[in-house]
Motif scaffolding. Structure first.
Motif, PDB file in Angstrom:
ATOM      1  N   ASP A  47       0.826  -1.206   0.000  1.00 17.90           N
ATOM      2  CA  ASP A  47       0.000   0.000   0.000  1.00 17.90           C
ATOM      3  C   ASP A  47       0.862   1.260   0.000  1.00 17.90           C
ATOM      4  OD1 ASP A  47      -2.556  -1.066  -0.186  1.00 17.90           O
ATOM      5  OD2 ASP A  47      -2.759  -1.326   1.985  1.00 17.90           O
ATOM      6  N   TYR A  48       1.997   1.187   0.670  1.00 16.65           N
ATOM      7  CA  TYR A  48       2.933   2.314   0.696  1.00 16.65           C
ATOM      8  C   TYR A  48       3.429   2.612  -0.720  1.00 16.65           C
ATOM      9  CZ  TYR A  48       7.230   4.908   1.848  1.00 16.65           C
ATOM     10  OH  TYR A  48       8.225   5.845   1.913  1.00 16.65           O
ATOM     11  N   ALA A  51       0.705   4.075  -3.004  1.00 12.09           N
ATOM     12  CA  ALA A  51       0.446   5.496  -2.747  1.00 12.09           C
ATOM     13  C   ALA A  51       1.398   6.414  -3.510  1.00 12.09           C
ATOM     14  CB  ALA A  51       0.550   5.770  -1.249  1.00 12.09           C
ATOM     15  N   GLN A  52       2.569   5.861  -3.918  1.00 15.31           N
ATOM     16  CA  GLN A  52       3.539   6.683  -4.653  1.00 15.31           C
ATOM     17  C   GLN A  52       2.954   7.104  -5.991  1.00 15.31           C
ATOM     18  OE1 GLN A  52       7.677   5.389  -4.580  1.00 15.31           O
ATOM     19  NE2 GLN A  52       7.933   6.009  -6.710  1.00 15.31           N
ATOM     20  N   ARG A  54       0.387   8.865  -6.226  1.00 13.34           N
ATOM     21  CA  ARG A  54      -1.040   9.114  -5.993  1.00 13.34           C
ATOM     22  C   ARG A  54      -1.189  10.063  -4.804  1.00 13.34           C
ATOM     23  NH1 ARG A  54      -0.672   3.634  -7.730  1.00 13.34           N
ATOM     24  NH2 ARG A  54      -1.931   3.262  -9.604  1.00 13.34           N
ATOM     25  N   THR A  55      -0.945   9.554  -3.618  1.00 10.89           N
ATOM     26  CA  THR A  55      -1.032  10.412  -2.431  1.00 10.89           C
ATOM     27  C   THR A  55       0.346  10.741  -1.869  1.00 10.89           C
ATOM     28  OG1 THR A  55      -1.298   8.468  -1.009  1.00 10.89           O
ATOM     29  CG2 THR A  55      -3.309   9.522  -1.834  1.00 10.89           C
ATOM     30  N   ARG A  56       1.406  10.126  -2.443  1.00 11.24           N
ATOM     31  CA  ARG A  56       2.776  10.456  -2.084  1.00 11.24           C
ATOM     32  C   ARG A  56       3.516  10.924  -3.324  1.00 11.24           C
ATOM     33  NH1 ARG A  56       6.541   7.437  -0.762  1.00 11.24           N
ATOM     34  NH2 ARG A  56       5.808   5.409  -1.524  1.00 11.24           N
ATOM     35  N   PRO A  57       4.576  11.733  -3.160  1.00  9.02           N
ATOM     36  CA  PRO A  57       5.351  12.194  -4.318  1.00  9.02           C
ATOM     37  C   PRO A  57       5.994  11.037  -5.077  1.00  9.02           C
ATOM     38  CG  PRO A  57       5.901  13.469  -2.344  1.00  9.02           C
ATOM     39  CD  PRO A  57       5.066  12.306  -1.888  1.00  9.02           C
ATOM     40  N   GLY A  58       6.292  11.273  -6.339  1.00 10.72           N
ATOM     41  CA  GLY A  58       6.970  10.271  -7.166  1.00 10.72           C
ATOM     42  C   GLY A  58       6.079   9.804  -8.290  1.00 10.72           C
TER      43      GLY A  58
END
Length: 234
Positions: A47-48, A51-52, A54-58
């Protein structure tokens, strides 16, 4: 569970681990310096990564979510590879060469997918879909040592040394002298038991001649001998 990356190939299914090791060996022969990363992924780790981008940078690196166990990494059937060279870990030419090697040894390569391409990714699924795995279907149990032995028996069948492979699944030690004689005829053109043992010692197929001369061998000794004879035959 941790979101830290796991790079331990021992966390993979034994068959997938064996293919990962073979990929490293074949890559080394071709001068490629490979590092295996991201073997088993916990749902939290998956899940981490999801999220990249999407809800995290990258940038987006996966379409599989951990909460739904939709990555083969979650099932210990996949791993990623990078070039072991700082600053050029994801070099496309390198990964393409590695992908070709992986496919040649039976791995599925993410860089060969028609949709979302994942060049560092390799997997071996036993033909099981994620839906199959989530429904409770499991990959077969796999013991690499057993497989090596089975292949060796088949090789000796092809060489005319062993007649029926089934007879060597559970070894009857009374059959061993006849096996030794057939090995002697095929490898050294001799058939007398002691002479064959001496020849196999010379050929370094046997390291402990006393257990063979005294016929104090065990079933495991015989299994090891069959594997060594198969290797000697090439």
């Amino acid at each position: 569970m941790s979101i830290e990356r796991c790079d331990d190939i021992n966390q993979l299914h034994p068959k997938v681990k064996e293919l990962a090791e073979k990929l490293l060996q074949e890559a080394k022969k071709q001068g490629l310096n490979v590092k295996i990363i991201d073997t088993y992924r916990s749902p939290e780790r998956q899940d981490y990564l999801y999220a990249q981008g999407r809800t995290r940078p990258g940038k987006i690196v996966t379409n599989a979510t951990g909460r739904d166990m939709t990555s083969y990494h979650n099932w210990r059937l996949a791993f990623d590879c990078i070039q072991n060279k700082k600053g050029a870990e994801y070099d496309s030419a390198f990964l393409n060469k590695l992908g070709n090697i992986g496919q040649s040894i039976g791995l599925e390569w993410g860089g060969g997918w028609s949709g979302f391409k994942d060049a560092p990714h390799f997997q071996y699924t036993f033909g099981l879909s994620i839906k199959d795995l989530k429904s409770g279907k499991k990959p077969p149990e796999y013991n690499p040592k057993d497989t090596v032995y089975e292949k060796a028996v088949q090789n000796l069948v092809l060489e005319g040394i062993i007649g029926s492979p089934a007879a060597w699944t559970s070894i009857n030690l009374k059959n061993v002298p006849a096996l030794i004689s057939k090995i002697g005829v095929r490898l050294f053109d001799v058939s007398t038991y002691d002479t064959v043992i001496a020849k196999m010692v010379e050929a370094k197929i046997i390291n402990s001649p006393s257990i063979w001369r005294d016929k104090k061998y065990t079933e495991q000794n015989v299994r090891d001998l069959i594997v060594k004879v198969s290797g000697y035959l090439g």
